[in-house]
Design a protein around this motif. Structure first.
Motif, short mmCIF file in Angstrom:
data_model
loop_
_atom_site.label_atom_id
_atom_site.label_comp_id
_atom_site.label_asym_id
_atom_site.label_seq_id
_atom_site.Cartn_x
_atom_site.Cartn_y
_atom_site.Cartn_z
N ASP A 91 3.83 -1.11 -4.23
CA ASP A 91 4.86 -0.99 -3.22
C ASP A 91 3.71 -1.50 -1.35
N ASP A 93 4.53 -1.02 1.34
CA ASP A 93 4.17 -0.22 2.24
C ASP A 93 3.62 1.32 1.84
N THR A 94 3.79 1.77 1.41
CA THR A 94 2.47 3.03 0.34
C THR A 94 1.33 2.62 -0.35
N ASP A 95 0.82 0.98 -0.38
CA ASP A 95 0.55 0.78 -1.65
C ASP A 95 0.13 1.95 -2.84
N GLU A 96 1.34 2.18 -3.03
CA GLU A 96 1.09 2.87 -4.41
C GLU A 96 1.68 1.57 -5.43
#
Length: 303
Positions: A91, A93-96
């Protein structure tokens, strides 16, 4: 069981003291009583031991039946993707790491009681890694095929009838199917080690196959004109053409194949049964449907 044995030991101690206090005249009767007490105590101790063994056996049998006791509390390395929307991706946006595969594998591990460490690698490395036993499992939209089943154990299917489809650059009217690409000797991109690559190798004669480590590289190659078309898993192709390519790519022709996805594991791995049991539970209690709807916008057919 320790309390019961302690209590029995106390009874035996009291009995022996009583025998000593009775004197020589009652020796014969006391001896008989001692034998009786000894036999009874032995029987009780044997019964207690037998009961303890029965409980241990029941625990083992229940563990085998449940399939989870041997993996509960353990941590396993699971290979996956980080660029295969909507199944497994990072993701921005979250870098997850997230996606259908990731959430499903996390729910499976929680249900079965083990922990997961995801390791993101390309598809070919994930496949060779579980074949070699480097990884405990791989969840990366891996199609269950007879050839792979010779070296990999698969879970029950967790995604059904995932076909493959051709996509071309918008405006390419010459290639409207894989047959067109074959007739023209076109260059078709796909992903290394995928069923799409296998399909091209087995079902085309004149196509020039160019396999990329990451499927997004193949998509970009189509848009840039480096390759004429791409063949890959339909869910991912549809997402890319509709959400990412912004009108630069379109799908053409019929959906080919209808493979099911499974979680791959080294052969005879201890995770196979616990994963299947947890997957069944998630399907029965609706958790699977909830995760499916989150990433595909609808619940599975028939639910």
């Amino acid at each position: 069981m320790m309390k019961k044995n302690f209590w029995l030991s106390g009874v035996m101690g009291v009995s022996l003291l009583a025998v000593a206090a009775c004197g020589a005249d009652e020796t014969e009767g006391d001896a008989g009583e001692e034998d009786v007490n000894g036999d009874d105590t032995g029987d009780v101790e044997e019964d207690a031991d037998a009961g303890e063994e029965d409980e241990d056996t029941a625990d083992v049998e229940n563990g085998d039946e449940n399939g989870a006791s041997s993996v509960a509390g353990e941590t396993y390395t699971v290979a996956t993707d980080n660029n295969f929307v909507p199944f497994a991706f990072t993701d921005l946006d979250t870098d997850e790491l997230t996606g259908f595969d990731i959430e499903l594998m996390t729910a499976i591990s929680e249900e079965a009681g083990f922990d997961v460490e995801f390791e993101t690698v390309d598809f070919a490395a994930a496949l060779s890694g579980i074949q070699a036993g480097t990884y405990d499992a791989a969840i990366n939209a891996m199609s269950i095929t007879e050839e792979r089943k010779e070296t990999v154990d698969f879970s029950d299917p967790y995604y059904f009838d995932a076909g493959i489809i051709v996509a071309v650059a918008d405006g390419n009217d010459e290639i409207q199917s894989l047959e067109d690409a074959d007739e023209q000797g076109a260059t078709v991109g796909t992903r290394q080690g995928s069923t799409s690559q296998e399909y091209l190798e087995d079902n085309t004669d004149d196509v020039n196959i160019e396999a990329f480590p990451e499927i997004t590289e193949a998509y970009q190659a189509v848009i840039s004109g480096h390759v004429d078309a791409v063949l890959y898993d339909e869910p991912n192709v549809l997402y890319y053409t509709e959400e990412q390519a912004q009108g630069q790519m379109v799908t053409v022709g019929d959906t080919l194949l209808a493979d099911d996805y499974g979680i791959g594991m080294p052969q005879d791995h201890e995770l196979l049964e616990p994963i299947n049991e947890a997957l069944d539970t998630l399907k029965e209690d609706g958790t699977y449907d909830d995760i499916y709807e989150e990433y595909f916008g609808e619940r599975p057919e028939g639910t």
